[in-house]
Write an enzyme that holds these catalytic residues in place. Structure first.
Site, PDB file in Angstrom:
ATOM      1  N   GLU A  88       0.841  -1.202   0.000  1.00 29.09           N
ATOM      2  CA  GLU A  88       0.000   0.000   0.000  1.00 29.09           C
ATOM      3  C   GLU A  88       0.874   1.249   0.000  1.00 29.09           C
ATOM      4  O   GLU A  88       1.683   1.469   0.896  1.00 29.09           O
ATOM      5  CB  GLU A  88      -0.882   0.001   1.262  1.00 29.09           C
ATOM      6  CG  GLU A  88      -1.572   1.313   1.537  1.00 29.09           C
ATOM      7  CD  GLU A  88      -2.300   1.336   2.899  1.00 29.09           C
ATOM      8  OE1 GLU A  88      -2.303   0.306   3.605  1.00 29.09           O
ATOM      9  OE2 GLU A  88      -2.847   2.389   3.238  1.00 29.09           O
TER      10      GLU A  88
ATOM     11  N   ASP B 198      -0.997  -0.995   5.739  1.00 27.83           N
ATOM     12  CA  ASP B 198      -0.862  -0.407   7.069  1.00 27.83           C
ATOM     13  C   ASP B 198      -1.844  -1.067   8.037  1.00 27.83           C
ATOM     14  O   ASP B 198      -2.904  -1.533   7.634  1.00 27.83           O
ATOM     15  CB  ASP B 198      -1.189   1.099   7.026  1.00 27.83           C
ATOM     16  CG  ASP B 198      -0.107   1.881   6.278  1.00 27.83           C
ATOM     17  OD1 ASP B 198       1.016   1.350   6.148  1.00 27.83           O
ATOM     18  OD2 ASP B 198      -0.399   3.004   5.826  1.00 27.83           O
TER      19      ASP B 198
ATOM     20  N   ASP C 253      -7.788   2.177   6.838  1.00 32.17           N
ATOM     21  CA  ASP C 253      -7.583   2.215   5.389  1.00 32.17           C
ATOM     22  C   ASP C 253      -6.860   0.958   4.916  1.00 32.17           C
ATOM     23  O   ASP C 253      -7.198   0.387   3.882  1.00 32.17           O
ATOM     24  CB  ASP C 253      -6.779   3.453   4.984  1.00 32.17           C
ATOM     25  CG  ASP C 253      -7.653   4.702   4.970  1.00 32.17           C
ATOM     26  OD1 ASP C 253      -8.895   4.554   4.930  1.00 32.17           O
ATOM     27  OD2 ASP C 253      -7.093   5.815   5.009  1.00 32.17           O
TER      28      ASP C 253
END
Ligand code: 0RA
Length: 622
Positions: A420, A487, A491
């Site tokens: 990501e 993470d 999100d």
């Protein structure tokens, strides 16, 4: 005496044969084979239910990983076998394929790896005990590694006892790689058997966790369809037929939904034929014929050509056949091979669904409208694909530009990290072992494929890059470890879920083969004097700081980007020290439901899911 000795030798030979080549009887000695033992025993009770003598089957997983299967059938016969001169139950338990001798059903639920007989389970169990109740007497016998170690004895006699059979066993650790039963795998199969055998009560209890499921469905496979589609918007009531032709018993239920996924379950003699086969091929071609001819006759096609794939977008179906001599083929012996099944299922499906649509034109029109939009989207996607293919030929750049590939090209060794964000992607590229670790950074929230047409999916740059990098849709995939690294925040979870949706809906084989992993970066970094300690969980951290001087300095990692390249490699990417979570598929029905609820169009089931599951959330970082 001579006779008795001969039988004993036969038993030893049978046990030896099974133990020499267990895979020949149960597929493998890994997870699949382990669970197969339970299905084998349950299938015997199902046989008894199918002839109408049993309406309840209980399965228990015990704390020591032994299993009990109990039914309320007639009880395995205990009288002396006329030729073998031993109790019939002992013959059943110790002789290969002895079960069939007692079976007088029209459709024998056996073939291939299935229905090999309980004697195979016995041979692969370090102990097995059978308890039979007949005429209020309880008989018991114990076996070890397939051999009787006690004789069949009456251990109880009570007027209130009902007839039935209870088999308990523990898989032999010398045979199986690991002995750990999955509640989800067993539960999925037991629920499936409840749908396929309407009116029977099946229960499963896990004594390790106290989890319990009870299944009983009067409505059979129609209720199965309702269950599968309960969180989807359906276009018409389920359509169902049950008919016999040329000695094959065929039962089909189907229903169109407004989703983009095809969800077809095919069974032959209650066996889930995951690899499909002739019955499934017959169904597919039958439904295609019924739909295309209806659309043509009623001038609904508008010059658009409908192909088979189009007729299955959003289709949920259950196809169940019973056939006298089933041939099971394929890698996991779950592909029906009997050629006669294709024609029979095809002709019954065409006839029945054509007649249904003629009689229910509104249902037909709703289905065909959906199918036509699938056709349009397919044609547009094909055009897009042709264009990129031409472009690729021209530019000669088959792999996505932002992929930092590894030098290894053996997919068994090569790994792909999907990371990501560009900043973490950059750290990963610097920190990785470039020999076998490839890095593909992605921008963030990729398209939700659950709610997107084929055309939209294939025009997404991010998704194209992921599919291209892995080799999805090509002859060979390029990595057998595909590691999602996001993470540890909201999100990150969202992106991980979007990626899992992509793999589950568009490349299910990757999930089924166990190639998808989730990286587990540490959440805490503890600096103490000159030492650095990492921890994944709060409890883990508290354990690790016990006994250290107070004020140890603790840092909470907010994202992967907070780690420098070496730190990221050491904590999250180094095969020596990293923690990976492998994504497995234990219950396909439950997985479909979860993706539908979490990622699908309907809001209400999602709200309900969140409400029900909120109590399980431990770390919420918003
Ligand atoms: C053959 C004949 C009879 C019972 C069974 C098989 C039987 C087998 C199993 C295996 C698990 N549970 C079972 N329950 C029954 C009965 C024959 C008779 O009583 O006349």
């Amino acid at each position: 005496m001579e006779e008795y000795k001969a039988k004993e030798i036969q038993v030893l030979e049978d046990i030896e044969a099974v133990r020499m080549r267990p895979a020949m009887y149960i597929g493998d000695t890994d997870k699949r084979g382990l669970h197969h033992l339970v299905f084998e025993v349950v299938d015997n009770s199902i046989d008894e239910a199918m002839v109408g003598f049993c309406n309840r089957i209980d399965v228990i997983i015990h704390k020591d990983e032994s299993i009990t299967v109990k039914d309320n059938g007639r009880g395995i016969p205990i009288d002396e076998h006329p030729i073998e001169k031993r109790p019939a139950v002992e013959v059943v338990m110790t002789t290969l394929h002895a079960g069939g001798k007692f079976n007088h059903k029209a459709y024998k639920v056996s073939g291939g790896l299935h229905g090999v007989g309980v004697s195979v389970v016995n041979a692969l169990a370090d102990w097995l005990e059978v308890e039979i109740t007949r005429e209020h007497k309880v008989y018991h016998q114990r076996y070890e590694i397939g051999k009787p170690v006690t004789s069949l004895k009456i251990i109880n006699e009570l007027s209130e006892l009902d007839d039935g059979t209870t088999v308990s066993f523990h898989p032999d650790p010398q045979v199986f790689q690991q002995i750990r039963f999955s509640f989800d795998i067993l539960s999925e199969r037991i629920r499936e058997l409840a749908f396929l055998n309407p009116g029977i009560l099946l229960t499963i209890l896990d004594e390790r966790t106290e989890k319990k499921h009870e299944f009983t469905y009067k409505g059979g496979i129609v209720e199965f369809i309702n269950f599968l589609n309960s969180d989807k918007t359906v276009l018409h009531p389920p359509i169902y037929f049950h008919q016999e032709k040329e000695g094959i018993d065929v039962e089909v239920a189907l229903q169109y939904t407004d989703t983009y996924t095809e969800n077809i379950f095919a069974y032959a003699n209650s066996i889930n034929t995951k690899e499909g086969g002739t019955h499934l091929a017959g169904f597919k071609s039958g439904i295609t014929k019924a739909i295309t001819s209806y659309a043509k006759e009623h001038n609904l096609t508008k010059e658009i050509e409908i192909v088979g794939d189009d007729t299955r977008e959003g289709l949920t179906a259950v196809v169940a056949v019973k056939i006298a001599d089933p041939q099971f083929e394929g890698q996991t012996k779950t592909k029906l091979g009997n050629p006669e099944a294709k024609g029979v299922v095809e002709s019954l499906s065409t006839t029945y669904f054509s007649a249904y649509y003629e009689q229910n034109p509104t249902d037909a029109e709703k289905a065909i409208k959906k199918i036509l939009s699938a056709s349009k989207s397919r044609i547009a996607a094909q055009k897009a694909r042709d264009l990129t293919r031409k472009k690729e030929l021209f530019e000669r750049s088959p792999l996505p530009g932002k992929l930092a590939d590894c030098s290894e090209d053996n997919p068994d060794i090569a790994e792909l990290y999907i990371v990501e964000g560009d900043s973490a992607g950059g750290s990963a590229k610097q920190g990785r072992d470039r020999k076998f670790q490839a890095i593909l950074p992605i921008k963030g929230k990729i398209l939700n494929v659950e709610k997107a047409t084929e055309e939209k999916i294939l025009s997404s740059e991010e998704i194209k890059a992921i599919m291209k990098a892995i080799g999805i849709g090509e002859e060979n995939i390029r990595y057998k470890k595909i590691i999602i690294m996001t993470d540890a925040d909201i999100d990150g979870s969202h992106i991980r879920t979007l990626l899992l949706t992509l793999f589950y809906r568009r490349a299910k084989e990757l999930v089924e083969s166990g190639y998808i992993y989730v990286a587990q970066p540490p959440l805490y970094k503890i600096k103490h004097k000159k030492k650095i300690i990492y921890a994944h969980l709060e409890a883990d951290m508290n354990e690790k700081i016990k006994g250290l001087d107070p004020q140890p300095e603790i840092q909470l990692f907010k994202g992967l980007g907070e780690m420098n390249p070496d730190e990221l490699f050491f904590t999250t990417m180094d095969p020596q020290t990293r923690l990976l979570k492998q994504i497995t598929l234990e219950d396909a029905v439950e997985a479909d439901k979860t993706f539908t609820i979490l990622m699908g169009e309907k809001v209400e089931p999602r709200r309900q899911f969140i409400e029900e599951n909120a109590k399980y959330v431990e770390n919420l970082d918003v």
